[in-house]
Design an enzyme around this catalytic site. Structure first.
Site, PDB file in Angstrom:
ATOM      1  N   GLY A  47       1.234  -1.172  -0.037  1.00 42.51           N
ATOM      2  CA  GLY A  47      -0.084  -0.298  -0.443  1.00 42.51           C
ATOM      3  C   GLY A  47       0.633   1.501  -0.124  1.00 42.51           C
ATOM      4  CD  GLU A 101       1.582   0.583   7.053  1.00 38.61           C
ATOM      5  OE1 GLU A 101       0.918   1.106   5.788  1.00 38.61           O
ATOM      6  OE2 GLU A 101       1.170  -0.310   7.773  1.00 38.61           O
ATOM      7  CG  ASP A 102      -1.362   1.967   3.604  1.00 34.72           C
ATOM      8  OD1 ASP A 102      -0.978   1.097   4.024  1.00 34.72           O
ATOM      9  OD2 ASP A 102      -1.891   1.227   1.892  1.00 34.72           O
ATOM     10  CG  ASP A 105      -6.841   0.021   9.603  1.00 34.23           C
ATOM     11  OD1 ASP A 105      -5.775  -0.233  10.523  1.00 34.23           O
ATOM     12  OD2 ASP A 105      -7.252   0.298   8.634  1.00 34.23           O
ATOM     13  CE  LYS A 133      -9.774   4.039   8.131  1.00 34.99           C
ATOM     14  NZ  LYS A 133     -10.443   2.584   6.994  1.00 34.99           N
ATOM     15  CG  PHE A 154     -12.542   0.243   2.639  1.00 34.74           C
ATOM     16  CD1 PHE A 154     -11.114  -0.899   3.957  1.00 34.74           C
ATOM     17  CD2 PHE A 154     -12.358  -0.323   1.357  1.00 34.74           C
ATOM     18  CE1 PHE A 154     -10.535  -1.186   2.429  1.00 34.74           C
ATOM     19  CE2 PHE A 154     -11.532  -1.312   0.166  1.00 34.74           C
ATOM     20  CZ  PHE A 154     -10.292  -1.311   1.437  1.00 34.74           C
ATOM     21  CG  ASP A 161      -5.293  -4.236  -1.750  1.00 24.82           C
ATOM     22  OD1 ASP A 161      -5.815  -5.077  -1.831  1.00 24.82           O
ATOM     23  OD2 ASP A 161      -5.001  -3.245  -1.174  1.00 24.82           O
ATOM     24  NE  ARG A 167      -1.606  -2.902  -3.791  1.00 27.89           N
ATOM     25  CZ  ARG A 167      -1.703  -3.065  -2.671  1.00 27.89           C
ATOM     26  NH1 ARG A 167      -1.889  -1.954  -1.938  1.00 27.89           N
ATOM     27  NH2 ARG A 167      -2.447  -3.781  -2.031  1.00 27.89           N
TER      28      ARG A 167
END
Length: 176
Positions: A47, A101-102, A105, A133, A154, A161, A167
């Protein structure tokens, strides 16, 4: 404009311009904090690859880059388990490590990565994430470099993705 990916519909959430501005801001913060150091950017695949590429283009000082692949999602839901699919190929001893990190959460992947990285005698460890998040976050680790704080919905695009698709989208979409 809505888009369809497999069985889900997504609506526009963040434009490429908004994302680019946030990536530039994060790069400036990192440059300021590591100006006299050579950090190792540990990019979490798959990601974070687009975010990391754009971030590294803006990070104009010396740095090392390495990759690790972790898995914790199935479809739109986190599994609660983190699996290391592609391990470290670099010695992190006595280095400043920035996990890239993308999205963060629950924080389970970050916790697993901190445990892995802390096996080395690192100088420091921090996290840079484009999306965070806070409602979903269950860990106590401080996420020092945060782009967008978002709702616990989401999202897809810009590296993120849905079941291996989406992506490549240049903008970010949120599930409808």
């Amino acid at each position: 404009m809505e888009i369809q990916i497999l069985d889900k519909t997504f609506v526009p959430y963040l434009s490429a311009l908004e994302i680019d501005a946030e990536v530039q801001r994060l790069a400036k913060d990192l440059l300021n904090d590591y100006k006299n150091e050579v950090p190792v950017f540990l990019v979490v695949l798959n990601g974070a690859f687009i975010f990391a590429a754009d971030l590294m283009k803006q990070y104009t000082s010396a740095a090392e880059i390495s990759f690790i692949k972790m898995a914790s999602y199935n479809g739109t839901e986190t599994t609660g388990n983190v699996t290391e699919l592609l391990g470290l190929d670099i010695d992190l001893t006595n280095k400043h490590v920035v996990i890239v990190e993308d999205i963060v959460d629950t924080g389970n992947t970050i916790a697993a990565l901190y445990n892995l990285v802390n096996r080395f005698k690192v100088k420091s460890i921090n996290t840079a994430t484009l999306f965070f998040k806070p409602e979903a976050y269950k860990q106590t680790i401080d996420i020092k470099y945060t782009g967008f704080s978002i709702e616990n919905k989401f999202i897809v695009g810009y590296g993120l993705d849905y079941n291996k698709q989406g992506r490549n989208l240049g903008e970010v979409y949120q599930i409808k």
